[in-house]
Write a protein that holds these residues in place. Structure first.
Motif, PDB file in Angstrom:
ATOM      1  N   THR A  73       0.831  -1.197   0.000  1.00 20.10           N
ATOM      2  CA  THR A  73       0.000   0.000   0.000  1.00 20.10           C
ATOM      3  C   THR A  73       0.865   1.245   0.000  1.00 20.10           C
ATOM      4  OG1 THR A  73      -1.686  -1.158   1.301  1.00 20.10           O
ATOM      5  CG2 THR A  73      -1.797   1.247   1.298  1.00 20.10           C
ATOM      6  N   LYS A  93      -5.410   5.867  -0.298  1.00 18.00           N
ATOM      7  CA  LYS A  93      -4.518   4.709  -0.319  1.00 18.00           C
ATOM      8  C   LYS A  93      -4.610   3.995  -1.657  1.00 18.00           C
ATOM      9  CE  LYS A  93      -4.854   3.947   4.639  1.00 18.00           C
ATOM     10  NZ  LYS A  93      -5.290   3.031   5.696  1.00 18.00           N
ATOM     11  N   THR A  94      -3.446   3.606  -2.152  1.00 16.51           N
ATOM     12  CA  THR A  94      -3.375   2.849  -3.391  1.00 16.51           C
ATOM     13  C   THR A  94      -2.628   1.553  -3.126  1.00 16.51           C
ATOM     14  OG1 THR A  94      -1.324   3.973  -4.044  1.00 16.51           O
ATOM     15  CG2 THR A  94      -3.386   4.915  -4.836  1.00 16.51           C
ATOM     16  N   ARG A  95      -2.983   0.522  -3.865  1.00 17.96           N
ATOM     17  CA  ARG A  95      -2.296  -0.772  -3.768  1.00 17.96           C
ATOM     18  C   ARG A  95      -1.322  -0.881  -4.930  1.00 17.96           C
ATOM     19  NH1 ARG A  95      -1.684  -3.735   0.151  1.00 17.96           N
ATOM     20  NH2 ARG A  95      -2.381  -5.700  -0.716  1.00 17.96           N
ATOM     21  N   TYR A 136      -7.750  -0.725 -10.453  1.00 16.93           N
ATOM     22  CA  TYR A 136      -7.455  -1.558  -9.274  1.00 16.93           C
ATOM     23  C   TYR A 136      -8.311  -2.815  -9.303  1.00 16.93           C
ATOM     24  CZ  TYR A 136      -7.754  -3.257  -4.460  1.00 16.93           C
ATOM     25  OH  TYR A 136      -7.773  -4.058  -3.353  1.00 16.93           O
ATOM     26  N   TYR A 151      -9.620   1.239  -1.662  1.00 14.22           N
ATOM     27  CA  TYR A 151      -8.303   1.315  -2.291  1.00 14.22           C
ATOM     28  C   TYR A 151      -8.427   1.684  -3.767  1.00 14.22           C
ATOM     29  CZ  TYR A 151      -6.102  -0.502   1.868  1.00 14.22           C
ATOM     30  OH  TYR A 151      -5.658  -0.652   3.155  1.00 14.22           O
TER      31      TYR A 151
END
Length: 189
Positions: A73, A93-95, A136, A151
């Motif tokens: 993350t 938040k990004t994965r 995503y 996310y």
């Protein structure tokens, strides 16, 4: 016949060395030829397809496993929202999947590359960031994982801002754009 065998062996070896050298020279040349630049207009155009475009501080990079099967993350703090639903101070938040997305190398056409150990060493730096949910979901589906609520993906790009210039983490697609130029294109009506 026996007297020609060593000569043939030597010729064969020389030929193989020449082929190897020629192949290496061609691949080095093709790397240089495949480098393209990304203009401010291209950055802005790609960014406009994102759900959110913001200037944000990279707060953290965490290597953690969730049922989405991604590798970790990135935590971002919005400092300025350019488009989409976001506000200054909001945390997004990004994965990511390593190692490409966590490289410590960011490049710009006129300035060359900034090289650090990894993305983690850019904590507290400012980026122009695009956040999008659909890529995503597609990435997770391709990995046969379970999407996590809230996310997002950086699929439309994230660009380090250094001394007013934008830097990209793909050295084969070098940025040739200034942050203010892209920002003004994003806010044009």
């Amino acid at each position: 016949m026996k007297s020609h065998t060593p000569a043939r062996r030597i010729c064969s070896q020389v030929f193989l060395v020449l082929v190897a050298l020629g192949s290496a020279a061609c691949s080095a040349r093709s790397d240089r030829l495949t480098v393209t630049s990304i203009s401010a207009e291209e950055v802005a155009s790609s960014a406009q397809t994102a759900d959110i475009v913001a200037t944000a501080i990279l707060e953290d990079v965490r290597h953690e496993n969730y049922p989405d099967t991604m590798d970790g993350t990135m935590v971002w703090r919005v400092t300025r929202c350019h488009s989409g639903t976001c506000v200054a101070g909001e945390q997004l938040k990004t994965r990511f999947s390593g190692p490409f997305s966590t490289s410590g190398e960011f490049c710009a056409l006129p300035n060359g590359c900034l090289k650090r150990k990894s993305l983690e060493s850019y904590r507290d730096e400012i980026f122009l960031v695009t956040f999008t949910r659909a890529p995503y979901l597609q990435q997770v589906a391709a990995r046969q994982g379970t999407p996590q609520e809230g996310y997002l993906s950086l699929n439309r790009g994230y660009y380090l801002i250094s001394q007013g210039a934008l830097y990209h983490n793909d050295k084969h697609r070098l940025i040739n754009a200034r942050y203010e130029e892209v920002r003004s294109l994003l806010t044009e009506e």
